[in-house]
Scaffold this active site. Structure first.
Site, short mmCIF file in Angstrom:
data_model
loop_
_atom_site.label_atom_id
_atom_site.label_comp_id
_atom_site.label_asym_id
_atom_site.label_seq_id
_atom_site.Cartn_x
_atom_site.Cartn_y
_atom_site.Cartn_z
N LYS A 267 0.86 -1.18 0.00
CA LYS A 267 0.00 0.00 0.00
C LYS A 267 0.90 1.24 0.00
O LYS A 267 1.81 1.35 0.82
CB LYS A 267 -0.94 0.02 1.21
N ASP A 440 -14.02 1.17 9.43
CA ASP A 440 -14.24 0.44 8.18
C ASP A 440 -14.15 -1.07 8.36
O ASP A 440 -13.55 -1.77 7.55
CB ASP A 440 -13.19 0.90 7.15
N GLU A 445 -12.55 -12.30 8.77
CA GLU A 445 -12.31 -13.63 8.20
C GLU A 445 -11.77 -14.59 9.24
O GLU A 445 -11.17 -14.19 10.23
CB GLU A 445 -11.33 -13.54 7.02
N ASP A 460 -6.87 -5.65 6.73
CA ASP A 460 -7.26 -4.41 6.04
C ASP A 460 -7.51 -3.27 7.02
O ASP A 460 -8.65 -2.92 7.34
CB ASP A 460 -8.50 -4.66 5.18
#
Length: 561
Positions: A267, A440, A445, A460
């Site tokens: 990123k 967010d 998972e 994330d």
């Protein structure tokens, strides 16, 4: 007559001496002028560095003496020739690798090999709060004894491989079946990949493979595993072989490959570290931040969760380490040179992928985060769960939990939250998100192999650490509505609120280990102060719950008080 001739001779002599003296002075003046001009000529590097921002220039100077472990950087210790004006595009790739290695070596300490992932830190006046924290019994609680099925992946023994092989292979191995050692040899013919041979011996495995083989039912990694330091060093220094845009997601991210078949998620830096998110901007429209991914990994580790893949900062060369090696047409077609002479790109994605929101080097150098990739889904499938406290992602519509204060009562009756640790696992994640102001978290998972009895992956985190001047209490709704918290989590929060082990202090010390810390602190001081403020808010909410509820603490420390 004679006296007249004598006077004339004397005048001639005086005139000759005067001319000689004038000539000598002229020669001396010319010599001094040439010396002064030579001493005023600037060094060859000054003009090439004048276009680099001050922080980068200071960083380049601070690491110019260190050595590189990368073969590509073996010649970078020689001073570069001064480029022509039109060629001054920043340091080449091999120089960058050289500097990255020096950065990491300075931060982690190359004199002493690390013996524990959490102990390789900078000491402050001879005392390390981080070391003291990780030595505390709360960070060394015994895990349940791991059975064979509690490991996500395992290396098959020679006997197991033989049993699964063909009859022809079995006949070849029948002489001594117990001594057979299964190995994996690369058959890739792609240029740049290592010709490797991995056996069941862990010493033959690269750091990323050791990380994958260390994932268990209860945690993503063992904080005390020395491989954690090796893994982050590997991410920060390995030669990048290829770069392609990763599919999915709303913002730009790249998948980077290394010669030993390892991969990392990149990123890029898109805004300064001290830039706060605009208060008028909705959470789902916020930029993702490279330093947020790195800081989230460190914070998750300090809380004792160990549920975020290791992430590290790195300086890369946009041209040589992305543009020139990518095979992704979606990515390569978006490169351009800005009016300031910087190399930029923007890729293709749902948000912020346009010439108005480019990712730019300075002029080639770019800060990024690199996060370790999890095992391939074909080897270790993961299940995605919709969070019960997911936001509506609408500018006008509110979610159900925002309208119903008793919403948690319904969640508690719904599998998998009706039994086991799933509810307190979710509340752990909410506490982490509140501390770093991450709104967010719409999904989470788990590894399918472990069913419902396992930890949650905290993936994330790029939209975290956007605002330090204000807190978002709605992130804590799972805690405030359910009034439930894991005992070990609460104890660690109390520990991190003590002056001797203050969360902001250990976070600052932990982040100082990252290579990018030599460029600038990963988190500004206001963000670090916000951690302490938010931690106190969490503890107050727990106290409020305890004043009105009896069953607040989920006891996961039986026998370890």
């Amino acid at each position: 007559m004679g006296s007249c001739n004598l006077g004339q001779s004397t005048r001639s002599i005086y005139l000759a001496l005067a001319c000689l003296s004038l000539a000598l002075h002229l020669v001396l003046a010319l010599f001094c002028l040439s010396v002064l001009q030579t001493s005023c000529v600037p060094p060859a590097s000054s003009s090439s560095s004048s276009s680099v921002p001050r922080t980068d220039a200071e960083h380049h100077r601070s690491v110019s003496h260190s050595s590189s472990s990368s073969p590509a950087a073996s010649s970078s210790n020689k001073p570069p020739a001064r480029p022509r004006k039109e060629e001054q595009h920043g340091p080449p790739a091999n120089t960058l690798h050289h500097r990255e290695t020096g950065l990491f070596s300075e931060v982690t300490g190359k004199a002493k090999p690390p013996t524990e992932a959490g102990e390789e830190t900078r000491r402050v006046k001879g005392h390390s709060k981080l070391e003291a924290l990780f030595k505390h019994p709360l960070y060394n609680l015994p895990l349940p004894k791991l059975q064979e099925d509690d490991w996500l992946l395992r290396v098959k023994t020679g006997k197991e491989a033989e049993d699964e092989g063909s009859e022809e292979e079995e006949e070849e191995k029948e002489e001594d079946p117990d001594s057979i050692d299964i190995d994996w040899q690369s058959t890739s013919e792609e240029e740049g990949f290592d010709k490797v041979s991995w056996t069941s011996d862990v010493e033959t495995h690269p750091p990323w493979l050791r990380f994958h083989l260390g994932i268990s039912r209860w945690q993503l990694y063992d904080r005390r595993d020395p491989n954690l330091v090796q893994l982050t060093h590997y991410l920060a220094t390995q030669h990048i072989l290829s770069a392609v845009q990763k599919k999915g997601g709303t913002q730009l991210k790249l998948l980077m490959s290394f010669p030993n078949y390892g991969e990392a998620l990149l990123k890029p830096m898109k805004q300064p570290r001290d830039a706060e998110t605009d208060v008028n901007l909705f959470y789902f429209s916020d930029f993702e931040r490279h330093n947020a991914e790195i800081s989230a990994f460190h914070l998750d580790r300090l809380l004792g969760f160990n549920r975020i893949p290791p992430a590290v900062g790195r300086l890369i060369n946009v041209t040589s380490e992305i543009r020139e090696i990518t095979t992704d047409s979606r990515l390569s077609g978006t490169f351009f040179t800005s009016p300031a002479g910087n190399v930029c790109f923007y890729g293709q994605c749902e948000y912020y992928c346009s010439t108005e929101h480019p990712v730019c080097g300075r002029p080639h150098v770019l800060e990024v985060s690199l996060a370790t990739m999890l095992p391939d889904l074909t080897l270790a499938p993961r299940r995605s769960w919709r969070s019960p406290w997911r936001r509506s992602y609408s500018r006008t519509r509110r979610a159900q939990w925002e309208k119903n204060p008793d919403y948690c009562d319904t969640v508690k009756q719904t599998p998998p939250y009706s039994h086991g640790t799933r509810l307190v696992d979710l509340i752990d994640m909410a506490i982490l998100d509140f501390l770093m102001s991450n709104m967010d978290r719409h999904h989470y998972e788990t590894f399918e192999k472990f069913g419902n009895e396992t930890f949650l992956l905290h993936l994330d985190n790029g939209r975290a650490f956007g605002r330090h001047s204000q807190d978002e209490p709605s992130i804590l709704t799972p805690l405030t509505q359910c009034c439930r918290i894991r005992h070990s989590t609460l104890q660690r929060l109390h520990l991190l609120s003590l002056p001797d082990l203050r969360l902001s202090d250990v976070m600052r010390e932990s982040l100082a280990r990252d290579p990018l810390a030599d460029v600038a602190p990963l988190l500004s001081e206001p963000h670090l102060s916000a951690l302490d403020r938010r931690l106190n808010t969490v503890l107050k909410e727990v106290s409020t719950c305890q004043a009105s509820h009896n069953d607040v603490i989920y006891d996961d420390m039986e026998g370890n008080d």
